[in-house]
Design a protein around this motif. Sequence first.
Motif, mmCIF file in Angstrom:
data_model
loop_
_atom_site.group_PDB
_atom_site.id
_atom_site.type_symbol
_atom_site.label_atom_id
_atom_site.label_comp_id
_atom_site.label_asym_id
_atom_site.label_seq_id
_atom_site.Cartn_x
_atom_site.Cartn_y
_atom_site.Cartn_z
ATOM 1 N N GLN A 495 0.831 -1.207 0.000
ATOM 2 C CA GLN A 495 0.000 0.000 0.000
ATOM 3 C C GLN A 495 0.868 1.260 0.000
ATOM 4 O OE1 GLN A 495 -3.462 0.164 -0.357
ATOM 5 N NE2 GLN A 495 -2.977 2.318 -0.679
ATOM 6 N N ILE A 498 1.887 1.975 -3.437
ATOM 7 C CA ILE A 498 0.759 2.481 -4.239
ATOM 8 C C ILE A 498 0.508 3.951 -3.887
ATOM 9 C CG2 ILE A 498 -1.738 2.245 -4.657
ATOM 10 C CD1 ILE A 498 -1.392 -0.789 -4.097
ATOM 11 N N SER A 510 -6.185 5.369 -6.524
ATOM 12 C CA SER A 510 -6.037 4.016 -7.050
ATOM 13 C C SER A 510 -6.220 3.027 -5.909
ATOM 14 C CB SER A 510 -4.649 3.832 -7.683
ATOM 15 O OG SER A 510 -4.521 2.511 -8.167
ATOM 16 N N VAL A 512 -6.449 -1.543 -5.027
ATOM 17 C CA VAL A 512 -6.248 -2.915 -5.505
ATOM 18 C C VAL A 512 -7.100 -3.835 -4.646
ATOM 19 C CG1 VAL A 512 -4.540 -4.778 -5.607
ATOM 20 C CG2 VAL A 512 -3.859 -2.451 -6.194
ATOM 21 N N VAL A 523 -7.311 -3.727 -10.482
ATOM 22 C CA VAL A 523 -6.642 -2.462 -10.186
ATOM 23 C C VAL A 523 -7.492 -1.346 -10.770
ATOM 24 C CG1 VAL A 523 -4.624 -1.027 -10.750
ATOM 25 C CG2 VAL A 523 -4.317 -3.454 -10.199
ATOM 26 N N ALA A 525 -7.700 2.901 -11.266
ATOM 27 C CA ALA A 525 -6.945 4.151 -11.137
ATOM 28 C C ALA A 525 -7.711 5.273 -11.798
ATOM 29 C CB ALA A 525 -5.572 4.007 -11.794
ATOM 30 N N VAL A 540 0.596 0.750 -10.924
ATOM 31 C CA VAL A 540 0.061 -0.090 -9.834
ATOM 32 C C VAL A 540 -0.026 -1.543 -10.303
ATOM 33 C CG1 VAL A 540 -1.884 -0.446 -8.271
ATOM 34 C CG2 VAL A 540 -1.158 1.876 -8.813
#
Length: 547
Positions: A495, A498, A510, A512, A523, A525, A540
């Motif tokens: 994280q 990201i 974004s 996940v 994913v 974004a 990502v």
Amino acid sequence: MEDQALFEQHHKTGQTFSYGTAGFRSKSDGLDPVMFAVGVVAGIRSMFLEGSVVGVMITASHNPPEDNGVKIVDPRGEMMEQSWEKLATQVANSACESYEAFCHAVSVVCMSVGVKRSAMKGRIVVARDSRASGPRLLQAFLAGVKWVGNVEAYDYGTLTTPQLHFLASQSNIGKLEDKTSAAPLPRVHETAYYDTFLSAWTSIAQIAGFDSLPYPVTIDAANGIGAAKVREMLLNHPFFQKDVSLVNADWHAAALLNHQCGADFVKTNQRLPQGVEGSRAGINCSFDGDADRVVFYFCDSEAKFHLLDGDKLATLLARFFKTLLEDAGVQEQVSLGVVQTAYANGSSTAYIERILQVPVSCTPTGVKHLHHEAVTRFDIGIYFEANGHGTVVFSPQALQKLQDKLETVEVGPHAHRALQLILLFSKLINQTVGDAITDMLAILAVLSILKWSPETWDSEYTDLPNKLVKVVVPDRTIFKTTNAERQLTSPPGLQAKIDAAIARVLRGRSFVRASGTEDAVRVYAEAATETEAHLLAKEVDELVRTY
Ligand code: G16
């Protein structure tokens, strides 16, 4: 021994299952024991609910043709109570082990919920979508029903998922209050679905004063079962036959299901599906394979594609109901709110909160979560996932208040019309779950009443550019989330990476999460520009792959 023979006929080993976002889903080959187990669990669930009718839908919805799945629907038409998902998972996995393990798991479940199989009765209605594996898996399911004993099952054949939810709920009308009634199945026929929603449509059109659709409508049915049902419901109806065209309607061609078409294809690729021409006038919409999702779209005069996804459906309906509540003078007495997930475009949330001044709540993915939040938090709860899966739920108390006001208080014609419209929209919308057909009708009715073109609808706010990617990883179960799936708690450290990627991008966001219906990680974004949104998604995606 006969019971064991029944079990062995559908027994396969080698896979582990989990009751996910929308029940059990996987490639159809290994699902037979799971179906057998679901026949048993659904029977026990109905016994536990003193014989109320429980629904079972065999579908893998937006997933490819070779997949299939199954989910259990509770008596009011909502998804099975979540505490039972664990029980269903245990029984399904034991059915993939051995007969002994299976019998033991069933006994444990019966004991934990207090069901004595020999002394109780169960009732189930079942349906399937158009997949080739459906008939075989239905047989495995029915064998499970037979094994559990004392359970009456009615097979509706092929239905859309929302039809099954609706018919299951209608089967229990009266029964939920009167536990002694035990009319034989089916208590409700498929035609009840068509009659209910078409009658609401006709009343709305009369009150609102329109007698045709505002413009031509093209429906992409994803080559799924929705095509057959739209044909039956709308194509011979005088209101719709002139202006509605159906494409990707080959639901008998199982291999074409969701292929280059359908709601998931259009939303993910942000482009026209096969069979829909950009030059066609009017508005287009796409269903998914079992018609529980719908997205709209159109091409402008420069042939640019514009997507009107689940967020746009939610915002249009929020604006519409807010105005009606104000016109009816009940905005203080009836609460209105929108439920979204992390996939909701940031612009849509800002529009609802800041411009419409309507509260927004965020839940994890899965209509079961959104539905629960909408029902418990708001009198009129609008919930939509960005992928087009959603509906509007109206609390019985709020509907009673509106009805009382309509009948007992002197109201002017403007307020009277608003009250009537809210009450009728509560009948036009399938409140049990997202329904592509009734959601489509509700949106078309709103557009007709507002006299809005697709362009006007789209111009209410501008989506932030966004990108959705599917990443196949060796083990998706290591991706664990918190904060309504907006942040990862595992794998450790990912994280933070990201977050660093997000910080490099203007208006970046974004997240996940592991899919609950496919063996993949998703994913999402978004960013201020398309280039940045795509770059962020790529970065990502790379972080997830190389973890
Ligand atoms: C199902 C769920 C939806 C969810 C979708 C994708 O839809 O009902 O709520 O958004 O799966 O879930 P995931 O990202 O976990 O794979 P459908 O249309 O496939 O039934």
